[in-house]
Design a protein around this motif. Structure first.
Motif, PDB file in Angstrom:
ATOM      1  N   GLN A 229      34.364  -8.708  18.806  1.00 37.70           N
ATOM      2  CA  GLN A 229      34.479  -8.397  16.498  1.00 37.70           C
ATOM      3  C   GLN A 229      32.631  -8.109  15.824  1.00 37.70           C
ATOM      4  O   GLN A 229      31.627  -8.193  16.228  1.00 37.70           O
ATOM      5  CB  GLN A 229      35.103  -9.341  16.686  1.00 37.70           C
ATOM      6  N   SER A 230      33.805  -7.642  15.276  1.00 36.61           N
ATOM      7  CA  SER A 230      31.779  -7.398  14.468  1.00 36.61           C
ATOM      8  C   SER A 230      31.541  -8.874  14.106  1.00 36.61           C
ATOM      9  O   SER A 230      31.971  -9.852  13.569  1.00 36.61           O
ATOM     10  CB  SER A 230      32.686  -6.199  13.334  1.00 36.61           C
ATOM     11  N   THR A 231      29.884  -8.758  13.789  1.00 38.34           N
ATOM     12  CA  THR A 231      28.927  -9.376  13.406  1.00 38.34           C
ATOM     13  C   THR A 231      28.418  -9.735  11.768  1.00 38.34           C
ATOM     14  O   THR A 231      28.314 -10.349  11.046  1.00 38.34           O
ATOM     15  CB  THR A 231      28.038 -10.181  13.980  1.00 38.34           C
ATOM     16  N   GLU A 232      29.388  -8.773  11.230  1.00 38.46           N
ATOM     17  CA  GLU A 232      29.386  -8.217   9.696  1.00 38.46           C
ATOM     18  C   GLU A 232      29.808  -8.897   9.120  1.00 38.46           C
ATOM     19  O   GLU A 232      31.205  -9.489   8.704  1.00 38.46           O
ATOM     20  CB  GLU A 232      29.655  -6.659   9.313  1.00 38.46           C
ATOM     21  N   ALA A 233      29.151 -10.105   7.796  1.00 43.34           N
ATOM     22  CA  ALA A 233      29.263 -11.198   6.458  1.00 43.34           C
ATOM     23  C   ALA A 233      28.954 -10.762   5.498  1.00 43.34           C
ATOM     24  O   ALA A 233      28.145 -11.591   5.090  1.00 43.34           O
ATOM     25  CB  ALA A 233      28.903 -12.397   7.631  1.00 43.34           C
ATOM     26  N   ARG A 234      29.025  -9.732   5.449  1.00 47.21           N
ATOM     27  CA  ARG A 234      27.646  -9.049   4.221  1.00 47.21           C
ATOM     28  C   ARG A 234      29.451  -9.011   3.050  1.00 47.21           C
ATOM     29  O   ARG A 234      29.921  -8.775   3.585  1.00 47.21           O
ATOM     30  CB  ARG A 234      26.998  -7.665   3.917  1.00 47.21           C
ATOM     31  N   LEU A 235      28.940  -8.569   1.332  1.00 51.58           N
ATOM     32  CA  LEU A 235      29.993  -8.046   0.529  1.00 51.58           C
ATOM     33  C   LEU A 235      29.576  -6.960   0.421  1.00 51.58           C
ATOM     34  O   LEU A 235      28.597  -6.240   0.147  1.00 51.58           O
ATOM     35  CB  LEU A 235      29.476  -9.188  -0.669  1.00 51.58           C
TER      36      LEU A 235
ATOM     37  N   ASN B  61      35.259 -11.547  -8.776  1.00 48.41           N
ATOM     38  CA  ASN B  61      36.026 -10.686  -7.849  1.00 48.41           C
ATOM     39  C   ASN B  61      34.826 -10.350  -6.520  1.00 48.41           C
ATOM     40  O   ASN B  61      33.529  -9.815  -6.833  1.00 48.41           O
ATOM     41  CB  ASN B  61      36.430  -9.799  -8.493  1.00 48.41           C
ATOM     42  N   ALA B  62      35.403 -10.233  -5.798  1.00 48.09           N
ATOM     43  CA  ALA B  62      34.789  -9.929  -4.710  1.00 48.09           C
ATOM     44  C   ALA B  62      35.421  -8.943  -3.115  1.00 48.09           C
ATOM     45  O   ALA B  62      36.534  -9.432  -3.234  1.00 48.09           O
ATOM     46  CB  ALA B  62      33.576 -10.980  -4.033  1.00 48.09           C
ATOM     47  N   GLU B  63      35.138  -8.437  -2.879  1.00 50.17           N
ATOM     48  CA  GLU B  63      34.980  -7.123  -1.524  1.00 50.17           C
ATOM     49  C   GLU B  63      34.298  -7.046  -0.631  1.00 50.17           C
ATOM     50  O   GLU B  63      33.133  -7.223  -0.501  1.00 50.17           O
ATOM     51  CB  GLU B  63      35.752  -5.984  -1.709  1.00 50.17           C
ATOM     52  N   THR B  64      34.549  -7.378   0.688  1.00 46.88           N
ATOM     53  CA  THR B  64      33.676  -7.645   1.997  1.00 46.88           C
ATOM     54  C   THR B  64      33.292  -6.070   2.948  1.00 46.88           C
ATOM     55  O   THR B  64      34.416  -5.683   2.564  1.00 46.88           O
ATOM     56  CB  THR B  64      34.394  -8.384   3.163  1.00 46.88           C
TER      57      THR B  64
ATOM     58  N   THR C 197      36.484 -12.636   5.830  1.00 50.30           N
ATOM     59  CA  THR C 197      37.080 -13.499   5.002  1.00 50.30           C
ATOM     60  C   THR C 197      36.029 -13.572   3.905  1.00 50.30           C
ATOM     61  O   THR C 197      35.064 -14.022   4.616  1.00 50.30           O
ATOM     62  CB  THR C 197      37.605 -14.331   5.443  1.00 50.30           C
ATOM     63  N   TYR C 198      36.633 -14.083   2.669  1.00 49.97           N
ATOM     64  CA  TYR C 198      35.338 -14.906   2.181  1.00 49.97           C
ATOM     65  C   TYR C 198      36.658 -16.316   1.483  1.00 49.97           C
ATOM     66  O   TYR C 198      36.949 -15.999   1.457  1.00 49.97           O
ATOM     67  CB  TYR C 198      34.585 -14.499   1.434  1.00 49.97           C
TER      68      TYR C 198
END
Length: 245
Positions: free
Chosen positions: A111-117, A150-153, A159-160
């Protein structure tokens, strides 16, 4: 053996004849490789099932194989496009007489390790500095009890959660936006430092004279009202609620 005409002199010649092994019936491989990656267990022609673990960044893998017999055919080699999770590659060796043997490779893409917005906004407020996915901390001034965030990954499967975004006190309040990558392990925190200042709002949110009607109907920008009460009334109850608490 050659004997000369003198009947005594002799010479011996030796010729060795090798009979080639007939492996037309072989449906084994002598080599099986996945690139990139390492097969587990290591290749053995009698072992038919292997696994390969790859990071998320690898979205394809090349499978190559060599048959033991030149009379055999090999199918299932080449480039495999990888989805997240388990991908199955089957290499089928068919002997010269038509008997098949299948080698199976389970290629597991992590799985992806991408954890930025990808974006971060606060309604009615301007973040300082301007949002950048690699910047962790931002500042706003507010008179509110909490922020409408308001945030978008960056990865749609991440998730956040928002932590500490209520019951602001005057002064500094830290709001955490914690992003969890699709792998469920990798996280990244963004912090909004919200400084609550004294409100300059002097409006009412509601005004009532209990049991009576005021005129005109309440509006926060209207300052004067009247109400009619009986001549026997010597006191009234007035209820007023500020627009901001």
């Amino acid at each position: 053996i050659v004997t000369a005409s003198d009947g005594v002199t002799k010479k011996t010649y030796t010729l060795r004849v090798f009979v080639q092994t007939n492996n037309v019936e072989s449906n084994y491989l002598t080599s099986l490789v996945v690139d990139p990656g390492t097969m587990v267990p290591a290749f053995d022609k009698d072992t038919l099932v292997y696994t390969v673990d790859l990071p998320y960044e690898n979205d394809e893998a090349e499978v190559t194989a060599i048959a033991e017999s030149s009379a055999a055919t090999v199918e299932g080699t080449g480039t495999y496009n990888l989805t997240v999770g388990e991908n199955n590659a089957a290499v089928v060796v068919t002997s010269g007489d038509g008997v098949k043997r299948t080698y199976q490779i389970k290629i597991r893409r992590a799985q992806s390790t991408e954890a930025r917005l990808a974006s971060l906004e606060v309604d009615g407020h301007m973040l300082s500095p301007t949002f950048d996915k690699d910047v962790d901390t931002y500042y706003v001034d507010t008179t509110l009890e909490g922020l409408n965030i308001n945030a978008e990954t960056l990865d749609s499967h991440a998730t956040y959660e928002i932590i500490g975004n209520n019951n602001f006190v005057k002064g500094t309040n830290n709001v955490i936006i914690r992003v969890t990558a699709p792998d469920g392990v990798t996280t990244k925190d963004y912090t909004i430092v919200a400084t609550k200042t004294a409100s300059q709002n002097f409006y009412l949110g509601d005004l009532q004279v209990v049991g009576y009607t005021i005129s005109p109907e309440f509006n926060k920008t209207t300052a004067a009202y009247t109400t009619m009460v009986p001549s026997t009334t010597y006191k009234v109850e007035i209820r007023a609620t500020p627009e901001e608490t």
